[in-house]
Design an enzyme around this catalytic site. Structure first.
Site, PDB file in Angstrom:
ATOM      1  N   HIS B 231       5.127 -62.119  12.632  1.00  0.00           N
ATOM      2  CA  HIS B 231       4.521 -61.249  13.647  1.00  0.00           C
ATOM      3  C   HIS B 231       5.547 -60.315  14.286  1.00  0.00           C
ATOM      4  CE1 HIS B 231       1.194 -59.631  15.753  1.00  0.00           C
ATOM      5  NE2 HIS B 231       1.957 -59.552  16.798  1.00  0.00           N
ATOM      6  N   TYR B 235       6.202 -55.732  15.026  1.00  0.00           N
ATOM      7  CA  TYR B 235       6.785 -54.894  16.084  1.00  0.00           C
ATOM      8  C   TYR B 235       8.052 -54.203  15.600  1.00  0.00           C
ATOM      9  CZ  TYR B 235       3.215 -57.001  18.800  1.00  0.00           C
ATOM     10  OH  TYR B 235       1.981 -57.394  19.227  1.00  0.00           O
ATOM     11  N   HIS B 382      -7.508 -53.576   9.851  1.00  0.00           N
ATOM     12  CA  HIS B 382      -6.709 -53.580  11.084  1.00  0.00           C
ATOM     13  C   HIS B 382      -5.281 -53.126  10.820  1.00  0.00           C
ATOM     14  CE1 HIS B 382      -4.499 -54.966  14.577  1.00  0.00           C
ATOM     15  NE2 HIS B 382      -3.772 -55.723  13.773  1.00  0.00           N
ATOM     16  N   PHE B 383      -4.611 -53.771   9.844  1.00  0.00           N
ATOM     17  CA  PHE B 383      -3.187 -53.417   9.705  1.00  0.00           C
ATOM     18  C   PHE B 383      -2.967 -52.088   8.997  1.00  0.00           C
ATOM     19  CE2 PHE B 383      -3.324 -56.763   6.231  1.00  0.00           C
ATOM     20  CZ  PHE B 383      -3.096 -55.921   5.149  1.00  0.00           C
ATOM     21  N   HIS B 384      -4.019 -51.539   8.383  1.00  0.00           N
ATOM     22  CA  HIS B 384      -3.857 -50.167   7.898  1.00  0.00           C
ATOM     23  C   HIS B 384      -3.916 -49.164   9.054  1.00  0.00           C
ATOM     24  CE1 HIS B 384      -4.181 -51.691   3.778  1.00  0.00           C
ATOM     25  NE2 HIS B 384      -3.609 -50.550   3.439  1.00  0.00           N
ATOM     26  N   ARG B 445     -10.405 -60.715   1.674  1.00  0.00           N
ATOM     27  CA  ARG B 445      -9.254 -59.884   1.321  1.00  0.00           C
ATOM     28  C   ARG B 445      -8.534 -60.550   0.153  1.00  0.00           C
ATOM     29  NH1 ARG B 445      -4.580 -61.298   5.818  1.00  0.00           N
ATOM     30  NH2 ARG B 445      -3.383 -59.881   4.503  1.00  0.00           N
ATOM     31  N   ARG B 446      -7.496 -59.912  -0.349  1.00  0.00           N
ATOM     32  CA  ARG B 446      -6.588 -60.470  -1.364  1.00  0.00           C
ATOM     33  C   ARG B 446      -7.312 -60.981  -2.605  1.00  0.00           C
ATOM     34  NH1 ARG B 446      -2.449 -63.850   2.567  1.00  0.00           N
ATOM     35  NH2 ARG B 446      -0.937 -62.190   2.731  1.00  0.00           N
TER      36      ARG B 446
END
Lengths: 66, 580
Positions: B231, B235, B382-384, B445-446
């Site tokens: 995580h 950042y 989300h992470f895109h 996903r995946r």
């Protein structure tokens, strides 16, 4: 023009998430749009923004910003 | 004519190494982006030109190249710029700088070749373990060694910046740490702290296991150690973007940063809170008590604070800039912003999309509501928005300012640059929206084959085919955007002409400067100590419990090495399993 070309391009881009999400929002109110209907609505919105942007404001005084 | 004062004029040696670093980053972006298109077209069944067995190789390469190589190379390049520019001095020894870059490159090559072995028979390696390399997936030792070298390279890069700062501090004992350097140092501090997790995971467990020195590992332990790092790495990607929003966006807007003290508080909060949150990626992992997960959730929700502070400060700074340019009214000032500048527009749109990513991130972070979207395509959507837009689009946009600084050449085509950043925004809207919606109805996903047999997904709006089409369209636009970007960068670098009109190498001034911040804000030892204490509180009991339950080296789980050729006995076993 009421807005710079760069600003207009960004507004057009910003319409994309609005149009895409509008379909989901409308479905909550029982209004289900097909892809073609959503596309047509999107084109109408883009047309309205283009007319607003290209229409001379204040008797033809063009915005010189940006 | 006034003399040009670009970065290349001030720090020619550093400019050379940063150019090499950024090109490594851009190369990773181009390859990783292309692989993303292959995946997008494959799993949506629009166009398939790889066998599904190779999907994991492509997915591993896409993940590693984009979220590790592209982002972190860009980070080390930009932080080198930030430290040297804000301290107004070069690095202590440029050979050391080239040294850590070389170590990172060797690490990247080892990782890249071992992943490539998944599809090239001549390379006797395999690393189809995805970027998270969860056991019992097992990679070739070269993958782990390469990963370690890459991280060690970043540690040395951080040391390079720290010792440059220490030298500056000796000459300027009473000065406050300049903001960009403060941001680079606080980021590195939580990176040092968090990457201890992945270092232990690899050096004590996964590498010896891959080499055959130990027979088994404890999957929950290595997984938890990964997320101890995994995580904060989020950042780590984001902090260069935050730094650029704080130091470049106000300047490009024509104004000043609203508050230097607020920016420092934000980076201190990230230093303190980035690491003790990793367990929120493991809400569905058995073996970790709910109470520990609740603590991780609470810490995660606190992390919203620095992001909201950033949104306020950066927008206030942009408004200040717009008003300096003649903007008026409650909202009309927006028209006065420099929307023709791809550097400004790209970063502003990236910030806007990050807000959307933050909202979907809150769903991920909620202990109970996470169950709805866990391991679904929602998470990918989300992470895109976060790493794939907040970081990636900011980095590409900032390059329209940095490459002229590093080469002394004008951007080959700025209008194309504007089209490129806008295209990324549109493409990501299509793709991430569809992924979020697909996740809500449970699409996993995946996987190369998301459609289960004898079961149909039921989207709340539209059809699965429409969702797939939207993802494929988005992926195509994003890839086109990457190619436009790389074309512009290549033609600027090799074909562009040297210009005297490159702006000076400066960053935004401040409306409220460091003198308004309490001196304690710059006490890096204090904040690091608090971060360590929070990590101990968040992790000591869960780790003790995991080791107590499963042992340090696990209950004897055999490694599973993915193979590009299906094992007939396994296929037979699977068929038997589904037979009535």
């Amino acid at each position: 023009m009421r807005i710079s070309k760069g600003g207009l391009l960004v507004i057009m881009a910003f319409l994309t998430p609005l149009i895409v999400e509008l379909r989901t929002v409308l479905s909550w109110f029982g209004i289900r749009l097909s892809v073609v209907e959503t596309g047509a609505l999107g084109l109408a919105l883009i047309g309205a923004v283009l007319i607003w942007a290209l229409w001379p404001s204040n008797g033809g005084t063009e915005a010189k910003l940006a | 004519m006034a003399m040009r004062n670009a970065y290349i004029d001030q720090f020619p040696k550093e400019a050379r190494v940063i150019r090499a670093i950024l090109w490594s980053s851009f190369l990773a972006l181009t390859i990783g982006g292309t692989l993303g298109l292959i995946q997008g077209l494959h799993r949506t069944n629009v166009l398939r030109f790889i066998p599904s067995q190779d999907y994991y190789t492509v997915l591993t390469a896409h993940g590693v190249l984009l979220v590790i190589t592209f982002t972190i190379f860009f980070l080390v390049g930009i932080f080198t710029w930030a430290v040297t520019t804000s301290l107004d001095r070069g690095v202590k020894d440029i050979r050391f700088t080239w040294g850590w870059y070389a170590i990172m490159m060797i690490g990247t090559l080892l990782v890249g070749v071992s992943i490539l072995g998944g599809v090239v028979d001549q390379i006797p390696m395999n690393a189809d373990v995805l970027y998270t390399f969860y056991s019992p997936f097992q990679a070739h030792p070269a993958f782990y060694v390469g990963f370690v070298l890459f991280v060690v390279g970043t540690w040395l890069a951080g040391f390079d910046w720290f010792r440059t700062w220490w030298a500056w501090k000796k000459d300027n004992p009473d000065e406050r740490i300049p903001l960009p350097t403060f941001m680079a140092l606080t980021t590195m501090l939580f990176w040092y702290l968090s990457s201890i997790g992945v270092a232990i995971s690899i050096l004590a467990f996964l590498l010896p296991w891959s080499l055959g020195i130990i027979d088994s590992v404890n999957p929950l332990l290595t997984r938890t150690l990964f997320w101890f790092f995994g995580h904060p790495v989020v950042y780590f990607w984001l902090m260069p973007a935050y730094m650029l929003w704080y130091t470049m966006l106000p300047k490009l807007s024509g104004g000043k940063l609203f508050s230097d003290p607020l920016a420092r508080v934000v980076f201190v909060l990230f230093l303190i809170l980035s690491t003790p949150v990793g367990i929120h990626h493991q809400y569905l992992d058995p073996g970790i008590a709910e109470g520990f997960k609740f603590i991780a959730m609470t810490n995660t929700m606190f992390l919203l604070l620095p992001s909201l502070l950033t949104a306020f400060t950066v927008v206030a700074s942009m408004e200040h800039g717009a008003r300096q340019r003649g903007g008026k009214g409650y909202l009309s000032w927006l028209k006065a912003l420099p929307w023709r500048d791809p550097a400004f527009t790209g970063m502003a749109l990236a910030g806007l999309m990050f807000a959307a990513g933050g909202f979907s991130g809150m769903i991920n972070a909620g202990l109970s509501i996470n169950y709805l979207v866990h391991n679904s395509w929602w998470v990918v959507g989300h992470f895109h928005l976060t790493v794939g837009t907040a970081a990636a689009l900011t980095f590409m946009a900032a390059s329209y300012w940095f490459i002229p600084q590093l080469t002394g050449k004008e951007i080959w085509n700025r209008s194309l640059g504007l089209v490129q950043v806008v295209l990324w925004f549109i493409g990501m809207t299509f793709m991430s929206n569809a992924m979020h919606r697909a996740g809500l109805f449970g699409m996993p996903r995946r996987t190369a084959e998301p459609q289960y047999q004898g079961f149909d997904f039921e989207p709340a709006v539209g059809t699965v085919a429409e969702i797939d089409a939207q993802v494929a369209l988005g992926a195509a636009l994003l890839t086109l955007s990457v190619y436009l970007f790389i074309t512009n960068m290549v033609l600027t670098t090799i074909g562009g002409s040297t210009s005297d009109a490159i702006p000076d190498n400066t960053y935004a001034g401040t409306l409220s400067g460091p003198e308004d911040a309490p001196v304690i804000i710059d006490n890096l030892k204090l904040w690091t100590s608090i971060a360590v204490v929070l990590v101990i509180i968040a992790y000591s009991l869960p780790l003790a419990s995991i080791i107590d339950a499963g042992g340090l080296f696990g209950p004897g789980i055999d490694p599973w090495k993915p193979s590009v050729v299906a094992d007939p006995s396994l296929v037979l076993e699977s068929v038997r399993g589904v037979m009535p």
